[in-house]
Each structure stands twice: as structure tokens, then as C-alpha cells.
Design a protein around this motif. Structure first.
Motif, PDB file in Angstrom:
ATOM      1  N   ASP A 121       2.392  35.370 -30.973  1.00  0.00           N
ATOM      2  CA  ASP A 121       0.954  35.113 -31.076  1.00  0.00           C
ATOM      3  C   ASP A 121       0.671  34.132 -32.213  1.00  0.00           C
ATOM      4  O   ASP A 121       1.156  34.317 -33.338  1.00  0.00           O
TER       5      ASP A 121
ATOM      6  N   ASN B  18      -0.244  35.481 -35.568  1.00  0.00           N
ATOM      7  CA  ASN B  18       0.695  36.392 -36.246  1.00  0.00           C
ATOM      8  C   ASN B  18       1.702  35.560 -37.053  1.00  0.00           C
ATOM      9  O   ASN B  18       2.880  35.485 -36.735  1.00  0.00           O
TER      10      ASN B  18
ATOM     11  N   SER C 111       5.029  36.925 -38.100  1.00  0.00           N
ATOM     12  CA  SER C 111       6.058  37.006 -37.070  1.00  0.00           C
ATOM     13  C   SER C 111       6.707  35.645 -36.827  1.00  0.00           C
ATOM     14  O   SER C 111       7.934  35.521 -36.850  1.00  0.00           O
TER      15      SER C 111
END
Ligand SMILES: CC(C)(COP(=O)(O)OP(=O)(O)OC[C@H]1O[C@@H](n2cnc3c(N)ncnc32)[C@H](O)[C@@H]1OP(=O)(O)O)[C@@H](O)C(=O)NCCC(=O)NCCS
Length: 107
Positions: free
Chosen positions: A73, A76, A79
Motif C-alpha cells: 500500500d 504504508n 512496509s
């Protein structure tokens, strides 16, 4: 299951992209390329550098494919930064479930 010091702390999975035609049409990575997803489920273990280490080990010792991708995403950054630290690079942008994602790739 991801196990650290005898404790289950998260999950990591891999799959062959071409086994999922709808997904394969989105990522367009070709034969033999695998996907990877991971999640550290213990709040206190997030943000300590474990994610990149787990990814590096999993890709090297378990996946052992010519190339590996992940959809992360756009919102994010922790991440996609973790994937970058593990050696993945941002190859292009894709849409997953109506939201912008970064397609990350190694190999
Ligand atoms: C995503 C995940 C696997 C990353 O693993 P991690 O061990 O927490 O990652 P790290 O501790 O190495 O941190 C990654 C980087 O993100 C950076 N970061 C963290 N929050 C950030 C933010 N809001 N904006 C920008 N960068 C951020 C960190 O500074 C670090 O980079 P650096 O070492 O260059 O400073 C883990 O956080 C997790 O499982 N989170 C919950 C579920 C999830 O998001 N899963 C991924 C779905 S694709």
C-alpha cells in the motif's frame, strides 16, 4: 508462521503469481515469479528492523525463485521501506482493491 525465541510473532507466505490469473494480469510478472506477503502481529516487535531480516532470510532460504514481488500500500511507508531494506526495488505502481500500491521486486 514466523517464530522468534519460541514465540509465534507473525506470518509470511509465498505463492506463484501465475496460479492466480486475475492477480497475474495486474502484476504482469511472467512465469515462475512468486509473490510474498508478511505481517508481524506483535505491536512491540514492529519498527525494530525484524521485517527486512525476515524477508531477506525467507527469500534466500525458502522462496528460492528467480524473482519475487510484493504489492505494498502506498500509504504504508514502513512496509515499502522494509522491502527496500531487504533488497526489493519499486518497479511500478499498481492498483489493488481500488487503492494505489507499489509493486516491489527482487531478482
Ligand atoms: C511492515 C513490516 C513487516 C515492516 O517490518 P519492521 O520490522 O517493522 O520494519 P523496520 O523496523 O525495518 O522499519 C522499516 C523502515 O520504515 C521506516 N518507517 C517507519 N515508519 C515510517 C513512516 N511513517 N514513514 C516513513 N518511514 C517509516 C523506518 O524508519 C525504517 O526505515 P529505516 O531503518 O531506514 O529508518 C511490519 O512493520 C509489519 O508487519 N507491520 C504491520 C502489518 C503490515 O503493514 N504488513 C505489510 C503489508 S504489505
Amino acid at each position: 508462521m514466523i517464530v522468534a525465541d519460541g514465540q509465534d510473532i507473525g506470518m509470511i507466505e509465498t505463492y506463484v503469481c501465475s496460479d492466480y490469473p486475475e492477480w497475474d494480469a495486474i502484476v504482469q510478472v511472467g512465469e515462475g515469479v512468486v509473490g510474498v506477503d508478511l505481517l508481524i502481529g506483535e505491536e512491540e516487535l514492529i519498527g525494530r528492523g525484524l521485517g527486512p531480516e525476515i524477508l531477506r532470510t525467507f527469500v534466500r532460504d525458502v522462496v528460492r525463485a528467480s524473482a519475487c514481488v510484493a504489492s505494498v500500500d502506498e500509504e504504508n511507508p514502513r512496509s515499502w521501506r522494509a522491502f527496500e531494506k531487504a533488497g526489493f526495488r519499486h518497479v511500478r505502481d499498481i492498483e489493488e482493491e481500488g487503492r494505489p500500491h507499489r509493486l516491489m521486486r527482487i531478482g
